[in-house]
Design a protein around this motif. Structure first.
Motif, PDB file in Angstrom:
ATOM      1  N   SER A 121      -3.990  11.582  11.372  1.00 19.46           N
ATOM      2  CA  SER A 121      -4.480  11.790  12.736  1.00 19.46           C
ATOM      3  C   SER A 121      -5.004  10.493  13.330  1.00 19.46           C
ATOM      4  O   SER A 121      -4.802  10.209  14.518  1.00 19.46           O
ATOM      5  CB  SER A 121      -5.586  12.851  12.731  1.00 19.46           C
ATOM      6  N   THR A 162      -4.309  20.823  16.854  1.00 20.50           N
ATOM      7  CA  THR A 162      -5.307  20.504  15.817  1.00 20.50           C
ATOM      8  C   THR A 162      -6.538  21.400  15.866  1.00 20.50           C
ATOM      9  O   THR A 162      -7.472  21.177  15.088  1.00 20.50           O
ATOM     10  CB  THR A 162      -5.748  19.035  15.957  1.00 20.50           C
ATOM     11  N   THR A 172      -8.336  12.516  16.016  1.00 19.80           N
ATOM     12  CA  THR A 172      -7.304  12.151  16.988  1.00 19.80           C
ATOM     13  C   THR A 172      -7.902  11.899  18.367  1.00 19.80           C
ATOM     14  O   THR A 172      -7.601  10.895  19.022  1.00 19.80           O
ATOM     15  CB  THR A 172      -6.251  13.270  17.093  1.00 19.80           C
TER      16      THR A 172
END
Length: 493
Positions: A121, A162, A172
């Protein structure tokens, strides 16, 4: 050297503390609650499932036309850097997902896989966030707004993908937002400040949305685990019940084998005892020198008859419970059977000064059933009624048709009755009510349970109604399928 060793020993615990803090962050849910390794592993599985959609593959390929929008303002080699970074990040993420799927990890492997997912990520965030530096055109506010808007657009699908695993969401989103805000901070204009505010507010809203979605998914995971636990408990209970049933069947076979052998071993000497005691009590070969011997012989005969009847009852009950009670079906006149049983019990009833009256409907249909079983039903009911009836009372036999086509027959007495709380109890084998216990030697508690079983074999039912001090009504019900019109009535019709 001593000083160097001291610094080294001071740095190692600090490194472990940072690692422990990162692991603590990874193991927390949306509400800050500590999640078990099993739940965190399930969250990672959901993250892998979410990335099986085509959407994650779209980012690298959309990056190419996006970079082409800046071809007239940014050198091509600066444009190529974010594209290559994003392709590399996507390749690393794909490899991580494939390795996770093929590894079939357990709860003990959670920590290592968490670090790999967060690293994947973070690489994606670096690749996307780099556009804020490489595609930034200082003299064009429109292109700057375009870069920030593109990052905002990217954050929306990232939130959906996510949200099942919050560490991947934060790894992220936060770097992308931080890079964008850092680039905006170099410009002190009001428009840039407003743009930074929009970016921060949008990020906060996405974080709240991701947290809410994560709570919903955690709830679904919990329900799924509860369901799996219940299913496992059901399978375990089924295995235990199957084992218990196997043991019960084995015990039942052993009981049946024992009863079959013992019935033969007991009946042979009992027949001799009953026969010889009857000869002795009848004084066939001459009178006894002592009259008391005759009374002893009569007592022996009665005891033998009682024991033989008890053995027969136990065998019948055993066959009924095992489902092996075979009936020979034939046309049976229920009134005739009742009259025969009445004559058998009449002598005992007269000895106890108990009267027996009969009330049968006219033209009752013939019963298609087992004559011996129906005879035993009448005898058991009559014997019980006479046994517990006080002197100078009456026992009533009846048989009648119901409106629904069933036949109801049985015995009513004026005995001490049975408490309502004991009715279910007296229908069990070897069990008697309070009145039976108060009169020891008056039965073994098998009569009613045998009647109930014999009625069940015929598809009927047995009903026992009683009140203390108001007598007992023992009633049998046969279904219409067991009834046939009498032959002479059919011919006349």
């Amino acid at each position: 050297m001593a000083a160097g060793n001291t610094r080294q020993t001071d740095e190692r615990p600090r490194h472990k503390q940072w690692r422990d803090l990162s692991l603590l962050f990874l193991s927390r849910g949306a509400n800050g609650e500590k999640l078990s390794p099993e739940i965190r592993l399930e969250q990672m599985r959901m993250l892998v499932e979410a990335q099986k959609l085509p959407l994650p593959y779209a980012f690298p390929f959309l990056m190419v036309p996006y970079a082409a929008c800046f071809i007239n303002h940014v050198a091509w080699y600066w444009l190529a850097i974010p594209v290559m970074l994003l392709f590399f990040a996507n390749w690393f993420n794909r490899r991580t997902l494939t390795a996770f799927t093929e590894a079939h990890p357990t709860a003990a492997d959670v920590a290592g896989w968490e670090r790999r997912f967060v690293m994947a990520s973070g690489l994606f965030a670096i690749a996307m966030g780099s556009t804020a530096f490489f595609y930034w055109v200082p003299e064009s506010f429109v292109l700057q707004s375009y870069v920030i808007t593109a990052l905002l657009v990217v954050l929306a699908p990232i939130c959906l993908i996510t949200s099942s695993y919050l560490p991947a969401f934060y790894a992220t989103v936060l770097p992308i937002v931080a890079v964008a805000c850092l680039q905006i901070a170099f410009f002190a204009s009001t428009l840039h400040a407003a743009l930074a505010g929009v970016l921060i507010v949008f990020t906060v809203l996405l974080a709240q949305l991701a947290a809410r979605l994560n709570r919903i998914m955690l709830h679904s995971i919990t329900l799924r685990e509860d369901k799996s636990g219940l299913i496992e408990q059901l399978f375990k209970a089924k295995r235990e019940s199957d084992a218990a049933r196997a043991r019960a069947e084995e015990a039942n076979r052993a009981k049946s084998h024992f009863l079959a052998n013992m019935s033969h071993e007991l009946r042979t000497p009992l027949n001799a005892i009953i026969g010889f005691s009857e000869v002795m009590s009848s004084e066939i070969f001459g009178k006894h020198a002592v009259p008391t011997y005759k009374e002893y012989a009569q007592d022996i005969n009665r005891s033998g008859q009682h024991l033989l009847g008890l053995i027969n009852d136990v065998l019948d009950l055993s066959r009924i419970e095992a489902g092996r009670f075979q009936i020979t079906e034939e046309d049976v006149d229920i009134v005739q059977v009742a009259e025969d049983c009445r004559r058998i019990v009449e002598i005992r009833a007269q000895a106890q000064r108990v009267g027996i009256i009969a009330e049968f409907d006219d033209n009752l249909p013939v019963v298609y059933g087992d004559a011996r079983a129906l005879r035993q039903t009448w005898i058991n009911l009559l014997t019980n009624a006479v046994k517990f009836s006080p002197p100078d009372t009456t026992v009533r036999l009846f048989a009648q048709m119901e409106e629904n086509g069933e036949m109801r027959f049985g015995v009513h007495d004026n005995g001490p009755g049975i408490a309502e709380s004991e009715i279910e109890k007296v229908l069990q084998a070897f069990t008697q009510g309070a009145s039976g216990l108060a009169q020891p030697g008056k039965g073994s508690g098998l009569g009613l349970s045998i009647v109930k079983g014999l009625l069940a074999v015929h598809g009927g039912r047995f009903e026992l109604k009683s009140e203390l001090g108001k007598g007992t009504r023992a009633e049998c019900v046969l279904p219409p399928q067991r009834l046939k019109m009498k032959r002479h009535m059919a011919r006349s019709a």
